[in-house]
Design a protein around this motif. Sequence first.
Motif, PDB file in Angstrom:
ATOM      1  N   PRO A   1       0.826  -1.201   0.000  1.00  0.00           N
ATOM      2  CA  PRO A   1       0.000   0.000   0.000  1.00  0.00           C
ATOM      3  C   PRO A   1       0.864   1.256   0.000  1.00  0.00           C
ATOM      4  CG  PRO A   1      -0.054  -1.046   2.156  1.00  0.00           C
ATOM      5  CD  PRO A   1       0.712  -1.954   1.250  1.00  0.00           C
ATOM      6  N   ILE A   2       0.354   2.297  -0.596  1.00  0.00           N
ATOM      7  CA  ILE A   2       1.033   3.589  -0.571  1.00  0.00           C
ATOM      8  C   ILE A   2       0.833   4.180   0.818  1.00  0.00           C
ATOM      9  CG2 ILE A   2       1.096   5.904  -1.556  1.00  0.00           C
ATOM     10  CD1 ILE A   2      -0.067   4.615  -4.134  1.00  0.00           C
ATOM     11  N   ARG A   3       1.898   4.657   1.412  1.00  0.00           N
ATOM     12  CA  ARG A   3       1.825   5.203   2.765  1.00  0.00           C
ATOM     13  C   ARG A   3       1.677   6.719   2.717  1.00  0.00           C
ATOM     14  NH1 ARG A   3       6.554   1.554   5.507  1.00  0.00           N
ATOM     15  NH2 ARG A   3       5.335  -0.364   5.479  1.00  0.00           N
ATOM     16  N   LEU A   4       0.765   7.223   3.533  1.00  0.00           N
ATOM     17  CA  LEU A   4       0.512   8.657   3.622  1.00  0.00           C
ATOM     18  C   LEU A   4       0.590   9.067   5.083  1.00  0.00           C
ATOM     19  CD1 LEU A   4      -0.563  11.377   2.406  1.00  0.00           C
ATOM     20  CD2 LEU A   4      -2.845  10.513   2.960  1.00  0.00           C
TER      21      LEU A   4
ATOM     22  N   GLN B   1      -7.917   6.288   3.129  1.00  0.00           N
ATOM     23  CA  GLN B   1      -7.862   4.912   3.631  1.00  0.00           C
ATOM     24  C   GLN B   1      -8.746   3.997   2.795  1.00  0.00           C
ATOM     25  OE1 GLN B   1      -8.988   4.819   7.770  1.00  0.00           O
ATOM     26  NE2 GLN B   1      -6.979   4.116   8.385  1.00  0.00           N
ATOM     27  N   GLN B   2      -9.924   4.473   2.450  1.00  0.00           N
ATOM     28  CA  GLN B   2     -10.852   3.674   1.653  1.00  0.00           C
ATOM     29  C   GLN B   2     -10.313   3.416   0.254  1.00  0.00           C
ATOM     30  OE1 GLN B   2     -14.326   6.134   1.938  1.00  0.00           O
ATOM     31  NE2 GLN B   2     -14.951   5.253   3.897  1.00  0.00           N
ATOM     32  N   GLN B   3      -9.426   4.284  -0.235  1.00  0.00           N
ATOM     33  CA  GLN B   3      -8.817   4.116  -1.547  1.00  0.00           C
ATOM     34  C   GLN B   3      -7.605   3.189  -1.509  1.00  0.00           C
ATOM     35  OE1 GLN B   3     -10.370   5.263  -4.323  1.00  0.00           O
ATOM     36  NE2 GLN B   3     -11.879   5.796  -2.778  1.00  0.00           N
TER      37      GLN B   3
ATOM     38  N   LEU C   1      -1.396   7.507   8.306  1.00  0.00           N
ATOM     39  CA  LEU C   1      -0.991   7.791   9.673  1.00  0.00           C
ATOM     40  C   LEU C   1      -1.133   9.289   9.894  1.00  0.00           C
ATOM     41  CD1 LEU C   1       0.263   7.065  12.440  1.00  0.00           C
ATOM     42  CD2 LEU C   1       2.507   7.432  11.376  1.00  0.00           C
ATOM     43  N   ALA C   2      -1.912   9.675  10.899  1.00  0.00           N
ATOM     44  CA  ALA C   2      -2.054  11.079  11.280  1.00  0.00           C
ATOM     45  C   ALA C   2      -1.117  11.346  12.450  1.00  0.00           C
ATOM     46  CB  ALA C   2      -3.495  11.369  11.671  1.00  0.00           C
TER      47      ALA C   2
ATOM     48  N   GLU D   1     -12.812   7.224  14.375  1.00  0.00           N
ATOM     49  CA  GLU D   1     -13.027   7.168  12.921  1.00  0.00           C
ATOM     50  C   GLU D   1     -12.205   6.062  12.272  1.00  0.00           C
ATOM     51  OE1 GLU D   1     -12.608  10.871  10.823  1.00  0.00           O
ATOM     52  OE2 GLU D   1     -13.475  11.984  12.500  1.00  0.00           O
ATOM     53  N   GLY D   2     -11.377   5.380  13.065  1.00  0.00           N
ATOM     54  CA  GLY D   2     -10.575   4.286  12.527  1.00  0.00           C
ATOM     55  C   GLY D   2      -9.238   4.715  11.969  1.00  0.00           C
TER      56      GLY D   2
END
Length: 83
Positions: free
Chosen positions: A25-28, A50-52, A57-58, A72-73
């Motif tokens: 997965p692409i990490r953001l 996330q759904q995409q 990570l916030a 919110e997960g």
Amino acid sequence: MVAGQLWELFSCRQGSYFCRMTDRPIRLMRVTTIPMSLKILLRGQLTWMQQQGFEVLAVSSDGPEVNDLSAEGLSHQVVPMAS
């Protein structure tokens, strides 16, 4: 990253707005100084990412909104910051 690879990253395929160049997965990581920015200014954006298929990570300082982000997960990391 060459221009062609960048275009592939943002091309729409198979019902998703983002394509992957690898199986990972692409990490953001979205960093703000206060968690209120994550909750109000970016409302819905991180969940949508996330759904995409992004691994999101916030990161922010501590505050009452941190619990809302977890509800919110979203994954969240508290980092002490000077204000």
